[in-house]
Design a protein around this motif. Structure first.
Motif, PDB file in Angstrom:
ATOM      1  N   THR A  95      -6.381  11.740   7.401  1.00  0.00           N
ATOM      2  CA  THR A  95      -6.992  10.779   8.310  1.00  0.00           C
ATOM      3  C   THR A  95      -6.090  10.640   9.536  1.00  0.00           C
ATOM      4  O   THR A  95      -5.042  11.271   9.612  1.00  0.00           O
ATOM      5  N   ASP A  96      -6.498   9.808  10.470  1.00  0.00           N
ATOM      6  CA  ASP A  96      -5.667   9.599  11.648  1.00  0.00           C
ATOM      7  C   ASP A  96      -4.419   8.770  11.341  1.00  0.00           C
ATOM      8  O   ASP A  96      -3.501   8.726  12.141  1.00  0.00           O
ATOM      9  N   ARG A  97      -4.327   8.160  10.144  1.00  0.00           N
ATOM     10  CA  ARG A  97      -3.181   7.322   9.786  1.00  0.00           C
ATOM     11  C   ARG A  97      -2.322   7.871   8.651  1.00  0.00           C
ATOM     12  O   ARG A  97      -1.141   7.538   8.553  1.00  0.00           O
ATOM     13  N   ARG A  98      -2.911   8.674   7.755  1.00  0.00           N
ATOM     14  CA  ARG A  98      -2.148   9.127   6.587  1.00  0.00           C
ATOM     15  C   ARG A  98      -2.750  10.395   5.992  1.00  0.00           C
ATOM     16  O   ARG A  98      -3.848  10.811   6.347  1.00  0.00           O
ATOM     17  N   ILE A  99      -1.961  10.985   5.079  1.00  0.00           N
ATOM     18  CA  ILE A  99      -2.391  12.129   4.301  1.00  0.00           C
ATOM     19  C   ILE A  99      -2.490  11.651   2.857  1.00  0.00           C
ATOM     20  O   ILE A  99      -1.539  11.095   2.312  1.00  0.00           O
ATOM     21  N   ILE A 100      -3.647  11.860   2.228  1.00  0.00           N
ATOM     22  CA  ILE A 100      -3.858  11.468   0.843  1.00  0.00           C
ATOM     23  C   ILE A 100      -4.056  12.752   0.052  1.00  0.00           C
ATOM     24  O   ILE A 100      -4.890  13.588   0.409  1.00  0.00           O
ATOM     25  N   PHE A 101      -3.270  12.916  -1.018  1.00  0.00           N
ATOM     26  CA  PHE A 101      -3.339  14.133  -1.823  1.00  0.00           C
ATOM     27  C   PHE A 101      -3.379  13.777  -3.297  1.00  0.00           C
ATOM     28  O   PHE A 101      -2.650  12.908  -3.753  1.00  0.00           O
TER      29      PHE A 101
END
Length: 159
Positions: A95-101
């Protein structure tokens, strides 16, 4: 989206990818081989003369045929269906704010990485290497499709 993989309101999703299906080639071939061998055996059991007790040339009880059908079902579930479900749980959202994995596996939990901590991302050894401000070593994410696109979106979200 489920299980902590939901962006918060106001976040814009740039990339959302799952594990590629090409990782299932060998389990698929294994399933084809097991199906061929076991159904040849099951067909041999079905080659019976009418009116005789038992099945097949050895006159084995009919329960043996059912046992081989059950063995086939167990092998297909164990060697194909379970790995397919496990691998398809691997997912990455940028996303424009974070990486979720989330890694593959049924017990894996999503991990989040703030975009403000990321300095650079690139394709490295077939995976995605994400370099952070406070670390010399990158965070490595393997087994994802479209790695160059993901790296480009992390480095320049406006692209």
């Amino acid at each position: 989206m489920s299980g902590g993989m939901v962006p918060v309101p106001g976040e814009h999703v740039l990339v959302d990818v799952r594990a590629p299906l090409r990782e299932m080639v060998f389990p698929f071939l294994e399933m084809i081989a097991a199906t061929g061998v076991l159904w040849i055996i099951i067909g041999w059991f079905d080659a019976t003369d009418a009116g005789r007790y038992g099945v097949g040339p050895l006159h084995l009880p009919p329960e043996w045929r059912n046992g081989f059908v059950l063995l086939w079902v167990v092998l297909v579930v164990w060697r194909f269906v379970v790995p397919l479900l496990r691998k398809r749980r691997r997912r990455m959202i940028v996303t424009d704010r974070r990486i979720i994995f989330r890694a593959d596996g049924f017990r894996s939990r999503p991990r989040s990485l703030a975009m403000s901590a990321v300095t650079w991302a690139e394709k490295e050894r077939g995976g995605l290497a994400v370099y952070l401000r406070d670390s010399d070593l990158p965070v490595y994410y393997g087994g994802l499709p479209k790695i160059r696109k993901i790296a480009r979106m992390i480095n320049d979200p406006l692209a």
